[in-house]
Design an enzyme around this catalytic site. Structure first.
Site, PDB file in Angstrom:
ATOM      1  N   ARG A  63     165.064 144.354  29.089  1.00 57.15           N
ATOM      2  CA  ARG A  63     165.113 145.862  29.179  1.00 57.15           C
ATOM      3  C   ARG A  63     164.851 146.114  27.807  1.00 57.15           C
ATOM      4  NH1 ARG A  63     169.337 144.068  32.430  1.00 57.15           N
ATOM      5  NH2 ARG A  63     170.500 143.726  30.451  1.00 57.15           N
ATOM      6  N   GLU A 100     177.003 134.984  26.225  1.00 55.74           N
ATOM      7  CA  GLU A 100     178.390 135.271  26.660  1.00 55.74           C
ATOM      8  C   GLU A 100     178.786 134.245  27.833  1.00 55.74           C
ATOM      9  OE1 GLU A 100     176.398 139.724  26.422  1.00 55.74           O
ATOM     10  OE2 GLU A 100     175.707 137.460  26.465  1.00 55.74           O
TER      11      GLU A 100
END
Length: 180
Positions: A63, A100
């Site tokens: 993105r 993460e």
């Protein structure tokens, strides 16, 4: 049109329990689908960076490519792509880093930056900072310097902005979701 924090946050979709239970995912694809919000995001970044002294825009897979390509075009700066492993066709430099939800590898073309280049890094969000810090390492390996890491949103509770700042990289985001 410079976008305000309240409007921008209202345009980001929250998806509970994705990609795993207990995670509240902040989805920016809704911004890309809304011309008013997307223009506001890009106008805000353009306004911030049009007078800043830097030589390249570094865009994070995937993105970040949308933000980076627009900024590159409008500000007339070269665009450097930081990609997931195995996606770049020429000689690359690579670094492994923690995400993460696991580990990954980030690559950049070995000839994309040179000593003295000053790079603005862009992505959709700053979470743990792992991907952006990996890009900072690659930029340093090429003899260049990161002048700032910018994103649409910051998730400060995950510590990424703090990690970047502790590494000497200023951060900027258009909004932050604190305590959520």
């Amino acid at each position: 049109m410079i976008i305000d924090d309240f409007y921008l946050k209202s345009q980001i979709r929250s998806v509970p329990d994705w990609p795993k239970p207990g995670v509240l995912f902040r989805d920016v694809t809704t911004i890309f689908e809304n011309p008013k919000a997307w223009r506001g995001v890009m106008d805000s970044f353009i306004h911030r960076y049009m007078e800043l002294d830097f030589s390249h825009i570094g865009a994070m897979d995937a993105r970040g490519f949308l933000i980076g390509s627009n900024l590159s075009y409008v500000l007339n700066k070269p665009l450097v792509l930081f990609r997931k492993k195995g996606k770049l066709p020429a000689k690359t430099l690579s670094v492994e880093y923690d995400l993460e939800y696991g580990t990954a590898s980030l690559e950049v073309h070995a000839d994309s930056l040179h000593k003295g280049d000053r790079v603005l890094l862009v992505d959709d969000l700053i979470a743990t900072g792992g991907t952006l810090l990996a890009a900072v390492q690659l930029i340093e390996k090429l003899g260049a310097k990161t002048i700032e890491a910018a994103a649409i949103m910051d998730l400060p509770d995950l510590g990424g902005s703090r990690r970047l700042q502790n590494a000497g990289v200023p951060t900027f985001s258009l909004c932050a979701f604190e305590g959520e």
